[in-house]
Motif scaffolding. Structure first.
Motif: not given
Length: 259
Positions: A175-188, A232-247
């Motif tokens: 399977c494929v697993v993407h690791f994305a820091p919380i401040h990065k846009q999720l890959p589509k 990041l090597q596999r899918i390229g650099e991910l754009p940064r996002i702003e996030f707010v806590e929901t809990t």
């Protein structure tokens, strides 16, 4: 107490007094190909995923797992001696150290287990055993105060440092697993199908940490940094996002405000 994942032992010959091989009881997990446009689309996709994971008739594995090449190291002595390998072949597919894979679940109606192969070894009886470093689904990861984390995305998995030995024949497929820091846009989904990891689960303390939290010892932090770098090597650099806590939980931050 650590929540261990249990698997049936695998016999590699008819004359070994062991349990039978784990039976194929699930279809291969297929990831969504379409990006949700609204809440209705998201609901439809969840229904489609549930349908795709229905349990088919049982099938037996076609062959035994066999190591490839020469051992890269040895461990133990006497009857406990183990040969360790870089890869093995099972049902016509080559599996290598650091591959992400899905394992057959314990019971009917459960979802496949996901893990990264960290070791491949063979004992004197010929059985091939892999050491899996486990991912947890939010709904199966227990909170310290009780209950489980809420599922915010059907692709979401939690990384962990929990490891167990598993018969190689318990593997379903890669399977494929993407690791994305919380401040990065999720890959589509459409462009990069696969699971998503943004948080690390402490299976002993039953706590949750973001990938960007520098709370681990050096070796574990390097391990996470390498996994993010590979993504990041596999899918390229991910754009940064702003996030707010929901809990109220400062570490439960999958829902984000997109920029």
């Amino acid at each position: 107490m650590v929540n261990r994942r249990r698997f049936i032992r695998v016999a590699v010959s008819d004359d070994e007094d062991e349990a039978s091989r784990p039976r194929r009881t699930r279809k291969r997990l297929r990831l969504f190909e379409e990006e949700e446009d609204d809440d209705n689309d998201n609901k439809n996709e969840e229904q489609q995923l549930q349908k795709k994971e229905e349990v088919p008739e049982s099938l037996q594995p076609a062959e035994d797992a066999t190591p490839i090449g020469k051992p890269i190291r040895f461990s133990g002595k006497g009857k406990g001696k183990r040969s360790h390998y870089e890869s093995f072949m099972f049902n016509g597919i080559e599996y290598t150290l650091e591959d992400s894979v899905l394992f057959f679940p314990e019971g009917k109606g459960q979802k496949p287990y996901a893990a990264i192969i960290k070791d491949i070894k063979q004992g004197s009886n010929g059985n091939v055993i892999v050491t899996g470093q486990w991912f947890y689904r939010p709904e199966e990861a227990e909170k310290k105060g009780g209950g489980n984390w809420e599922l915010h995305d059907t692709r979401e998995l939690f990384y962990s440092f929990h490891r167990d030995d598993v018969p190689a024949e318990a593997i379903m497929h890669k399977c494929v697993v993407h690791f994305a820091p919380i401040h990065k846009q999720l890959p589509k989904r459409k462009d990069h199908p696969g699971f998503i990891v943004q948080k690390v689960y402490d299976s002993v303390g039953k706590k949750l940490w973001r990938l960007g939290d520098k709370v681990y010892e050096d070796t574990k932090q390097r391990e996470i940094d390498v996994l993010i770098h590979k993504t990041l090597q596999r899918i390229g650099e991910l754009p940064r996002i702003e996030f707010v806590e929901t809990t109220d939980d400062a570490h439960d931050q999958m829902k984000s405000k997109r920029v």
